[in-house]
Design a protein around this motif. Structure first.
Motif, PDB file in Angstrom:
ATOM      1  N   VAL A 101       0.832  -1.205   0.000  1.00 12.72           N
ATOM      2  CA  VAL A 101       0.000   0.000   0.000  1.00 12.72           C
ATOM      3  C   VAL A 101       0.867   1.255   0.000  1.00 12.72           C
ATOM      4  O   VAL A 101       0.576   2.235  -0.693  1.00 12.72           O
ATOM      5  N   ASP A 106      -0.858   1.985  -8.183  1.00 14.13           N
ATOM      6  CA  ASP A 106      -2.300   1.833  -8.366  1.00 14.13           C
ATOM      7  C   ASP A 106      -2.909   1.518  -7.001  1.00 14.13           C
ATOM      8  O   ASP A 106      -2.778   0.402  -6.490  1.00 14.13           O
ATOM      9  N   ARG A 107      -3.571   2.492  -6.395  1.00 15.95           N
ATOM     10  CA  ARG A 107      -4.039   2.322  -5.022  1.00 15.95           C
ATOM     11  C   ARG A 107      -5.095   1.234  -4.889  1.00 15.95           C
ATOM     12  O   ARG A 107      -5.126   0.514  -3.896  1.00 15.95           O
ATOM     13  N   GLY A 108      -5.957   1.114  -5.892  1.00 14.67           N
ATOM     14  CA  GLY A 108      -6.983   0.078  -5.829  1.00 14.67           C
ATOM     15  C   GLY A 108      -6.374  -1.311  -5.825  1.00 14.67           C
ATOM     16  O   GLY A 108      -6.707  -2.158  -4.989  1.00 14.67           O
ATOM     17  N   ARG A 109      -5.460  -1.543  -6.759  1.00 13.23           N
ATOM     18  CA  ARG A 109      -4.805  -2.850  -6.836  1.00 13.23           C
ATOM     19  C   ARG A 109      -3.936  -3.096  -5.606  1.00 13.23           C
ATOM     20  O   ARG A 109      -3.900  -4.209  -5.069  1.00 13.23           O
ATOM     21  N   SER A 110      -3.247  -2.060  -5.153  1.00  8.66           N
ATOM     22  CA  SER A 110      -2.398  -2.203  -3.967  1.00  8.66           C
ATOM     23  C   SER A 110      -3.227  -2.533  -2.734  1.00  8.66           C
ATOM     24  O   SER A 110      -2.806  -3.314  -1.876  1.00  8.66           O
ATOM     25  N   LEU A 111      -4.416  -1.930  -2.651  1.00  3.45           N
ATOM     26  CA  LEU A 111      -5.287  -2.176  -1.506  1.00  3.45           C
ATOM     27  C   LEU A 111      -5.748  -3.631  -1.474  1.00  3.45           C
ATOM     28  O   LEU A 111      -5.721  -4.281  -0.424  1.00  3.45           O
ATOM     29  N   VAL A 112      -6.145  -4.153  -2.634  1.00  5.18           N
ATOM     30  CA  VAL A 112      -6.591  -5.548  -2.700  1.00  5.18           C
ATOM     31  C   VAL A 112      -5.435  -6.493  -2.376  1.00  5.18           C
ATOM     32  O   VAL A 112      -5.578  -7.427  -1.571  1.00  5.18           O
ATOM     33  N   THR A 158      -8.166  -5.546   4.830  1.00  4.70           N
ATOM     34  CA  THR A 158      -8.442  -4.649   3.707  1.00  4.70           C
ATOM     35  C   THR A 158      -9.075  -3.352   4.188  1.00  4.70           C
ATOM     36  O   THR A 158      -8.704  -2.256   3.739  1.00  4.70           O
ATOM     37  N   TRP A 162      -7.541   0.352   3.872  1.00  3.62           N
ATOM     38  CA  TRP A 162      -8.353   1.415   3.267  1.00  3.62           C
ATOM     39  C   TRP A 162      -8.418   2.620   4.204  1.00  3.62           C
ATOM     40  O   TRP A 162      -8.312   3.772   3.768  1.00  3.62           O
ATOM     41  N   ASN A 166      -7.302   6.543   3.531  1.00  2.00           N
ATOM     42  CA  ASN A 166      -8.361   7.542   3.386  1.00  2.00           C
ATOM     43  C   ASN A 166      -8.702   8.309   4.656  1.00  2.00           C
ATOM     44  O   ASN A 166      -9.471   9.270   4.588  1.00  2.00           O
TER      45      ASN A 166
END
Length: 266
Positions: A101, A106-112, A158, A162, A166
């Protein structure tokens, strides 16, 4: 089948374990937030601190809760190398998720990826810790509840990452930490609900250390680490505070440089 007691000391171990999970989560979130606002070596150091805080907090939560665990008809001992390995696995795998993270483009991919890695690390820590149990009998697991516990760990991890990406205000971090602590505790007790012990009475001495001989002192030491690190993080200035301090000093330095030199005394 032996009767399992999850609260030999009443609510004390449950409350303390939840508190440890919350403290580790809060510290890990704050460190991750600091890391995202830092660069270079500073970012790496904050992420390392976050990984150690979350991993240590979850490990301490698990084994503080295990202090209240008992099985009728048998004593319980802990395999020391496996117990230590479970701590190292927790910190290492959580670190992999946090770094994914912290450095992911890519924050979305890193988050998953980070949530999956961290969640599996938490679950691995739990079941490695359970594998360290030594008792007179056989430990079996309900596969469905094991799967549910792993799912809770992944979802909780996750959500935690997140929140780190955020949420930045202290109040929001505190609320997120309480939720994360509850999720980690839920994962633990779901995993423990999956346990079935078939006791085989025996008079032989069990190998390993008792909880009070090894787990309790280690948990106290790690808990102290969490409190001391929390104090360090609380006292460390944020990036914004450093920038404000630097900008406040610039006019003073500018005034000094623009002032006319003092006349020489004859």
């Amino acid at each position: 089948m032996g009767h399992l007691d999850h609260a030999a000391f009443g609510w004390l171990t449950s409350v303390l374990s939840y508190a440890m999970a919350c403290i580790g989560a809060a510290l890990g979130l704050r460190c991750t937030v600091r890391a995202l606002g830092a660069h270079g070596r500073s970012r790496r150091n904050w992420l390392l601190t976050a990984a150690s805080a979350i991993g240590t907090g979850i490990w301490t939560m698990h084994f503080v809760a295990m202090l209240g665990y008992g099985v009728d008809g048998t004593d319980i001992r802990y395999n020391v190398p496996l117990t230590v390995l479970s701590l190292l696995v927790a910190i290492t795998v959580v670190g992999a998720g946090v770094f994914a993270v912290g450095y992911g483009l890519d924050r979305g991919r890193s988050l998953v990826l980070g949530g999956l890695t961290t969640g599996l690390g938490v679950a691995s820590m739990h079941y490695l810790g359970m594998a360290a149990l030594r008792l007179h009998g056989e430990v079996r697991y309900d596969p469905l509840l094991v799967g549910v516990s792993v799912g809770i760990a992944v979802v909780a991890a996750t959500v935690a990452l997140w929140a780190a990406l955020n949420i930045s205000s202290p109040i929001a971090v505190a609320v997120a930490s309480l939720v994360m602590g509850g999720a980690a505790s839920s994962m633990h007790y779901t995993g423990m609900a999956a346990v079935h012990v078939h006791v085989t009475p025996s008079g032989e001495a069990l190998p390993g250390a008792t909880a009070m001989q090894f787990v309790f002192p280690l948990a106290v030491g790690l808990g102290s680490y969490l409190f001391l690190t929390s104090a360090f993080v609380a006292l460390s200035p944020t990036v914004g505070e450093r920038e404000a301090s630097a900008s406040a000093q610039r006019p003073v330095e500018s005034d000094r440089s623009s002032a006319p030199p003092a006349s020489a005394v004859p």
